[in-house]
Design a protein around this motif. Sequence first.
Motif, PDB file in Angstrom:
ATOM      1  N   LYS A  50       0.834  -1.208   0.000  1.00 43.00           N
ATOM      2  CA  LYS A  50       0.000   0.000   0.000  1.00 43.00           C
ATOM      3  C   LYS A  50       0.869   1.257   0.000  1.00 43.00           C
ATOM      4  CE  LYS A  50      -1.837   1.574   3.838  1.00 43.00           C
ATOM      5  NZ  LYS A  50      -1.439   3.019   3.889  1.00 43.00           N
ATOM      6  N   ILE A  51       1.892   1.264   0.869  1.00 45.93           N
ATOM      7  CA  ILE A  51       2.770   2.433   0.971  1.00 45.93           C
ATOM      8  C   ILE A  51       3.563   2.637  -0.314  1.00 45.93           C
ATOM      9  CG2 ILE A  51       4.716   3.448   2.205  1.00 45.93           C
ATOM     10  CD1 ILE A  51       3.768   1.890   4.700  1.00 45.93           C
ATOM     11  N   PHE A  52       4.138   1.549  -0.848  1.00 50.39           N
ATOM     12  CA  PHE A  52       4.899   1.663  -2.093  1.00 50.39           C
ATOM     13  C   PHE A  52       3.988   2.103  -3.231  1.00 50.39           C
ATOM     14  CE2 PHE A  52       7.831  -1.831  -0.274  1.00 50.39           C
ATOM     15  CZ  PHE A  52       8.615  -0.879   0.361  1.00 50.39           C
ATOM     16  N   GLY A  53       2.743   1.629  -3.215  1.00 49.48           N
ATOM     17  CA  GLY A  53       1.788   2.044  -4.233  1.00 49.48           C
ATOM     18  C   GLY A  53       1.496   3.529  -4.156  1.00 49.48           C
ATOM     19  N   ALA A  64       7.039  11.695   6.473  1.00 44.79           N
ATOM     20  CA  ALA A  64       6.606  10.741   7.494  1.00 44.79           C
ATOM     21  C   ALA A  64       7.607   9.595   7.605  1.00 44.79           C
ATOM     22  CB  ALA A  64       5.219  10.205   7.159  1.00 44.79           C
ATOM     23  N   TYR A  65       8.054   9.090   6.452  1.00 48.47           N
ATOM     24  CA  TYR A  65       9.048   8.009   6.477  1.00 48.47           C
ATOM     25  C   TYR A  65      10.375   8.476   7.061  1.00 48.47           C
ATOM     26  CZ  TYR A  65      13.055   5.447   4.781  1.00 48.47           C
ATOM     27  OH  TYR A  65      14.275   4.819   4.716  1.00 48.47           O
ATOM     28  N   LEU A  66      10.889   9.602   6.594  1.00 43.23           N
ATOM     29  CA  LEU A  66      12.209  10.068   7.015  1.00 43.23           C
ATOM     30  C   LEU A  66      12.255  10.389   8.510  1.00 43.23           C
ATOM     31  CD1 LEU A  66      13.136  12.395   4.003  1.00 43.23           C
ATOM     32  CD2 LEU A  66      13.939  10.065   4.447  1.00 43.23           C
ATOM     33  N   ASP A  67      11.172  10.947   9.035  1.00 43.66           N
ATOM     34  CA  ASP A  67      11.140  11.262  10.467  1.00 43.66           C
ATOM     35  C   ASP A  67      11.261   9.997  11.315  1.00 43.66           C
ATOM     36  OD1 ASP A  67      10.950  13.930   9.938  1.00 43.66           O
ATOM     37  OD2 ASP A  67       8.829  14.132  10.446  1.00 43.66           O
ATOM     38  N   VAL A  68      10.586   8.928  10.894  1.00 40.86           N
ATOM     39  CA  VAL A  68      10.678   7.671  11.641  1.00 40.86           C
ATOM     40  C   VAL A  68      12.051   7.032  11.440  1.00 40.86           C
ATOM     41  CG1 VAL A  68       9.748   5.344  11.915  1.00 40.86           C
ATOM     42  CG2 VAL A  68       8.196   7.269  11.550  1.00 40.86           C
ATOM     43  N   ARG A  78      12.061  -0.879   5.217  1.00 40.22           N
ATOM     44  CA  ARG A  78      10.733  -1.498   5.281  1.00 40.22           C
ATOM     45  C   ARG A  78      10.180  -1.471   6.707  1.00 40.22           C
ATOM     46  NH1 ARG A  78      13.270  -4.436   1.171  1.00 40.22           N
ATOM     47  NH2 ARG A  78      11.972  -4.832  -0.683  1.00 40.22           N
ATOM     48  N   ASN A  79      11.027  -1.777   7.676  1.00 47.81           N
ATOM     49  CA  ASN A  79      10.542  -1.784   9.052  1.00 47.81           C
ATOM     50  C   ASN A  79      10.273  -0.372   9.565  1.00 47.81           C
ATOM     51  OD1 ASN A  79      10.320  -4.520   9.440  1.00 47.81           O
ATOM     52  ND2 ASN A  79      12.376  -4.768  10.280  1.00 47.81           N
ATOM     53  N   ALA A  80      11.038   0.607   9.101  1.00 49.74           N
ATOM     54  CA  ALA A  80      10.739   1.993   9.470  1.00 49.74           C
ATOM     55  C   ALA A  80       9.369   2.385   8.923  1.00 49.74           C
ATOM     56  CB  ALA A  80      11.821   2.933   8.938  1.00 49.74           C
ATOM     57  N   LEU A  81       9.054   1.947   7.706  1.00 56.14           N
ATOM     58  CA  LEU A  81       7.732   2.217   7.131  1.00 56.14           C
ATOM     59  C   LEU A  81       6.636   1.535   7.941  1.00 56.14           C
ATOM     60  CD1 LEU A  81       8.558   1.814   3.332  1.00 56.14           C
ATOM     61  CD2 LEU A  81       7.908   3.939   4.477  1.00 56.14           C
ATOM     62  N   LEU A  82       6.887   0.292   8.345  1.00 52.19           N
ATOM     63  CA  LEU A  82       5.886  -0.447   9.122  1.00 52.19           C
ATOM     64  C   LEU A  82       5.678   0.193  10.488  1.00 52.19           C
ATOM     65  CD1 LEU A  82       6.893  -4.128   8.253  1.00 52.19           C
ATOM     66  CD2 LEU A  82       4.787  -2.948   7.570  1.00 52.19           C
ATOM     67  N   ILE A  83       6.759   0.608  11.138  1.00 50.28           N
ATOM     68  CA  ILE A  83       6.636   1.271  12.441  1.00 50.28           C
ATOM     69  C   ILE A  83       5.868   2.571  12.289  1.00 50.28           C
ATOM     70  CG2 ILE A  83       7.923   2.423  14.285  1.00 50.28           C
ATOM     71  CD1 ILE A  83      10.167   0.337  13.824  1.00 50.28           C
ATOM     72  N   GLY A  84       6.219   3.335  11.256  1.00 47.94           N
ATOM     73  CA  GLY A  84       5.557   4.616  11.036  1.00 47.94           C
ATOM     74  C   GLY A  84       4.081   4.482  10.741  1.00 47.94           C
ATOM     75  N   ASP A 271      11.858  -0.606  -7.658  1.00 47.65           N
ATOM     76  CA  ASP A 271      12.588   0.661  -7.665  1.00 47.65           C
ATOM     77  C   ASP A 271      12.490   1.408  -6.333  1.00 47.65           C
ATOM     78  OD1 ASP A 271      13.082   0.061 -10.289  1.00 47.65           O
ATOM     79  OD2 ASP A 271      11.489   1.333 -11.086  1.00 47.65           O
ATOM     80  N   ILE A 272      11.291   1.458  -5.783  1.00 47.14           N
ATOM     81  CA  ILE A 272      11.075   2.268  -4.581  1.00 47.14           C
ATOM     82  C   ILE A 272      11.763   1.675  -3.356  1.00 47.14           C
ATOM     83  CG2 ILE A 272       9.315   3.223  -3.030  1.00 47.14           C
ATOM     84  CD1 ILE A 272       7.473   3.386  -5.525  1.00 47.14           C
ATOM     85  N   PRO A 273      11.597   0.381  -3.050  1.00 45.43           N
ATOM     86  CA  PRO A 273      12.336  -0.183  -1.913  1.00 45.43           C
ATOM     87  C   PRO A 273      13.848  -0.035  -2.067  1.00 45.43           C
ATOM     88  CG  PRO A 273      10.607  -1.685  -2.609  1.00 45.43           C
ATOM     89  CD  PRO A 273      10.680  -0.618  -3.657  1.00 45.43           C
ATOM     90  N   ALA A 274      14.347  -0.175  -3.296  1.00 44.00           N
ATOM     91  CA  ALA A 274      15.786  -0.054  -3.534  1.00 44.00           C
ATOM     92  C   ALA A 274      16.274   1.365  -3.233  1.00 44.00           C
ATOM     93  CB  ALA A 274      16.127  -0.434  -4.970  1.00 44.00           C
ATOM     94  N   ALA A 275      15.514   2.371  -3.658  1.00 43.48           N
ATOM     95  CA  ALA A 275      15.903   3.763  -3.419  1.00 43.48           C
ATOM     96  C   ALA A 275      15.853   4.103  -1.926  1.00 43.48           C
ATOM     97  CB  ALA A 275      14.988   4.706  -4.203  1.00 43.48           C
ATOM     98  N   LEU A 276      14.812   3.646  -1.245  1.00 43.80           N
ATOM     99  CA  LEU A 276      14.708   3.893   0.197  1.00 43.80           C
ATOM    100  C   LEU A 276      15.851   3.213   0.946  1.00 43.80           C
ATOM    101  CD1 LEU A 276      10.865   3.447   0.773  1.00 43.80           C
ATOM    102  CD2 LEU A 276      12.142   5.586   0.635  1.00 43.80           C
TER     103      LEU A 276
END
Length: 307
Positions: A50-53, A64-68, A78-84, A271-276
């Motif tokens: 959902k987030i990558f979409g 939101a991602y960077l702050d977490v 990925r885990n930072a996204l899940l925590i956030g 592409d997105i997970p790789a860049a993050l």
Amino acid sequence: MNNFDDLFEQQPQAEAAPQKQESRKERPKRQWWQVKEEKQRKEAYATLDKIFGEFSEGTGSMEAYLDVQSRFPFHSARNALLIGEQCPDAVRVGGYKEWHAQGIEILEDEKRLPIIILEPGKAYRREDGSVGQNFYAKEVYDISQTTARDQTQPQVSYDDRLLLKGLIASSPVPIRAVEELPQGRGAMFSAEQNAILVKKGMDAPDIFRCVSLEVANVQLAQSMDGYSRETDGYKAYAVSYMLCKRYGVDAKEYEISKLDGVFQGQVPREDIPAALTDMRDTFKSLNGRMARAMGLTRDSKQKEQER
């Protein structure tokens, strides 16, 4: 105004397989936990999709991602996204056993509300010979969900000189103070000198912001094949922002909302997970070198396991 120019002249260059014979009494319990773990794992992957979409559609929030991630440098992107997604204000997470070992318990009402992250398991080999990685769902809880939630969390501040010394030590190339730079810039990388040049006379926060940006660019260029500031420079901008957030440097000047559209049209699961991950790995590396140079011990940082 403090003079920080002299700082630039001081640099030294799974578990074992179960037995075949299992008692009937053990099977239901094992299967129940397997079903629970599988359900949590699928939900975690669905959340990430959902987030990558959203990022691919240009509607995701990079801030939101960077702050977490700035609070959890030892956790994967990925885990930072899940925590956030589950607990955006989380500052310190741990599993039941990790908290219990510190004499801290999960609040009764919170036991049903774990934060689900993904923990790496055993690697495996695919049919084409490539190596894959299994992941398992893990329940963790933020400190706000524990008996330690009312404990006063110390507000950490850093001396300007110590902070800049840490940043200088994190740089993969020398940093040198100069009288002037073109186009009114505060810092820039010189390929000819293989060094980051910094304009003299700036305040510490300005030095930190502009130098951390250049340091991140150099680090990314060294670790990524074909790195281009034109197409990949946003990664360095994000890393610089995270370093500021981590060490209490004013980050109001960063226009992070402009990064919300950088992933638009990109492949969500590739592409997105790789860049993050590029951003997180660079941030983790620079943060680690800074912390060591500043004499920060493991106990003074969040006690996190790398996931």
